[in-house]
Write an enzyme that holds these catalytic residues in place. Structure first.
Site, PDB file in Angstrom:
ATOM      1  N   ASN A   1      31.574  14.025  15.736  1.00  0.00           N
ATOM      2  CA  ASN A   1      31.324  14.724  15.492  1.00  0.00           C
ATOM      3  C   ASN A   1      31.587  14.708  13.724  1.00  0.00           C
ATOM      4  OD1 ASN A   1      31.838  17.442  14.447  1.00  0.00           O
ATOM      5  ND2 ASN A   1      33.022  17.916  15.394  1.00  0.00           N
TER       6      ASN A   1
ATOM      7  N   LYS B   1      31.804  16.573  11.990  1.00  0.00           N
ATOM      8  CA  LYS B   1      31.870  18.324  11.310  1.00  0.00           C
ATOM      9  C   LYS B   1      31.066  17.900   9.888  1.00  0.00           C
ATOM     10  CE  LYS B   1      36.105  17.541  13.852  1.00  0.00           C
ATOM     11  NZ  LYS B   1      37.694  17.926  13.923  1.00  0.00           N
TER      12      LYS B   1
ATOM     13  N   HIS C   1      33.338  24.035  20.007  1.00  0.00           N
ATOM     14  CA  HIS C   1      34.405  23.571  18.916  1.00  0.00           C
ATOM     15  C   HIS C   1      35.425  24.443  18.421  1.00  0.00           C
ATOM     16  CE1 HIS C   1      36.561  21.108  15.845  1.00  0.00           C
ATOM     17  NE2 HIS C   1      36.058  19.395  16.794  1.00  0.00           N
TER      18      HIS C   1
ATOM     19  N   GLU D   1      36.687  24.407  15.908  1.00  0.00           N
ATOM     20  CA  GLU D   1      36.911  24.932  14.704  1.00  0.00           C
ATOM     21  C   GLU D   1      35.905  26.464  14.680  1.00  0.00           C
ATOM     22  OE1 GLU D   1      35.523  21.067  13.036  1.00  0.00           O
ATOM     23  OE2 GLU D   1      38.162  20.582  13.021  1.00  0.00           O
TER      24      GLU D   1
ATOM     25  N   GLU E   1      40.164  19.304  23.772  1.00  0.00           N
ATOM     26  CA  GLU E   1      40.345  19.120  22.719  1.00  0.00           C
ATOM     27  C   GLU E   1      41.590  20.131  22.330  1.00  0.00           C
ATOM     28  OE1 GLU E   1      37.060  17.045  19.838  1.00  0.00           O
ATOM     29  OE2 GLU E   1      36.655  18.825  19.315  1.00  0.00           O
TER      30      GLU E   1
ATOM     31  N   GLY F   1      42.801  16.184  13.625  1.00  0.00           N
ATOM     32  CA  GLY F   1      43.045  15.856  12.035  1.00  0.00           C
ATOM     33  C   GLY F   1      44.474  15.687  11.437  1.00  0.00           C
TER      34      GLY F   1
ATOM     35  N   SER G   1      42.189  13.420  17.070  1.00  0.00           N
ATOM     36  CA  SER G   1      43.387  12.098  16.437  1.00  0.00           C
ATOM     37  C   SER G   1      42.677  10.294  17.585  1.00  0.00           C
ATOM     38  CB  SER G   1      44.589  12.009  16.535  1.00  0.00           C
ATOM     39  OG  SER G   1      44.626  13.711  15.182  1.00  0.00           O
TER      40      SER G   1
HETATM   41  P1  13P Z   1      39.728  14.337  14.736  1.00  0.00           P
HETATM   42  O1  13P Z   1      39.452  13.091  15.194  1.00  0.00           O
HETATM   43  O2  13P Z   1      39.551  14.189  12.667  1.00  0.00           O
HETATM   44  O3  13P Z   1      40.852  14.537  14.596  1.00  0.00           O
HETATM   45  O4  13P Z   1      38.839  15.441  15.484  1.00  0.00           O
HETATM   46  C1  13P Z   1      38.583  15.521  16.443  1.00  0.00           C
HETATM   47  C2  13P Z   1      37.548  16.043  16.765  1.00  0.00           C
HETATM   48  O5  13P Z   1      37.907  18.397  16.580  1.00  0.00           O
HETATM   49  C3  13P Z   1      36.352  16.545  17.100  1.00  0.00           C
HETATM   50  O6  13P Z   1      35.161  17.210  17.506  1.00  0.00           O
END
Ligand code: 13P
Length: 255
Positions: A13, A15, A98, A100, A170, A176, A216
């Site tokens: 992903n 982002k 997601h 976010e 997640e 992150g 992560s």
């Molecule tokens: P990270 O791997 O940067 O923690 O992000 C995970 C994520 O949100 C994947 O959709």
């Protein structure tokens, strides 16, 4: 992971990262490194990179996804993209729900459900994200919350359509932050999601469902997470932006 029962899928992903030139460079760098993968490999990229990445990935085993889509087919929804617009381009996957999107853009379990239904109706494969916030975990409501998110997101999805759904667990506190869930924590919640799906559909349906872990996941911890029986792949943020790291994770999933 349990390869006999279900597909293992590693998805990046990206982002809101990579312009077109950078996207092309990254996919070109990944292609050879993941060519012998024994799992499915997907990159979910910004809308503006889709065309570039679809063309760069042509002839490779890298599949392409978007990071969201709207639930209506067309109309006055400024800034949104429909599921049909994605399929028309040749996009195969879409991330829905997601954290976010839920945290910063007002997505609710209900709108996530609507987007899941629209994406499936358009023929897209859905990577549906669920996961608890740190306060939820501390309050001991992870299991209830994740089960509820799963149930609402899948409302109206038929058993046949479920074959085109991947669920990504997640935990929001692990995204992150460099704070990964332990392999046991990831497996525990993934197993709970599977039990919820078994209850909603059937045991075989749940056994065939790919359930990823995300948060992560990186080149160092991927092997341990993927060794868990209910962790069938990963949804990778930061580490998917580096071809070498992503390839190490794909290799770990290919064992
Ligand atoms: P990270 O791997 O940067 O923690 O992000 C995970 C994520 O949100 C994947 O959709």
């Amino acid at each position: 992971m349990n390869r006999e029962l279900r597909k293992v899928v590693i998805a990046g992903n990206w982002k809101m990262n990579k312009n077109r030139a950078e996207a092309k460079e990254l996919v070109n760098a990944m292609k050879d490194k993941v060519a012998n993968a024994k799992c499915d490999v997907v990159v979910c990229v910004p809308f503006t990179d889709l065309e570039t990445v679809l063309s760069a990935a042509q002839g490779s085993n890298i599949k392409v996804g978007a990071q969201n889509c709207h639930f209506e087919k067309s109309g006055a929804f400024t800034g949104e993209i429909s599921a049909d617009m994605l399929t028309e381009m040749g996009v195969e996957y879409v991330v829905i729900g997601h954290s976010e999107r839920r945290q910063y853009f007002g997505e609710t379990d209900e709108t996530v459900n609507k987007r899941v239904l629209a994406a499936l109706a358009a023929g897209l494969k859905v990577i549906l994200c669920v996961g608890e916030m740190l306060a939820d975990r501390e309050n001991g409501i992870t299991a209830e919350l994740v089960a509820l998110q799963t149930k609402i997101a899948l409302r109206g999805v038929t058993a046949e359509q479920l074959k085109n759904v991947i669920i990504a667990y997640e935990p929001v506190w692990a995204i992150g932050t460099g704070k990964t869930a332990t392999a046991q924590q990831a497996n525990e919640v993934n197993a709970l999601i599977r039990a919820t799906v078994a209850q909603l559909y059937c045991q075989d349906c749940a056994d065939a469902l790919t359930i990823q872990y995300g948060g992560s996941m990186n080149a160092k911890n991927a092997a341990e997470l993927l060794a868990q029986p209910d962790v069938d792949g990963g949804l990778i943020g930061g580490a998917s932006l580096k071809a070498d790291d992503f390839a190490v994770i794909v290799d770990a999933a290919s064992k």
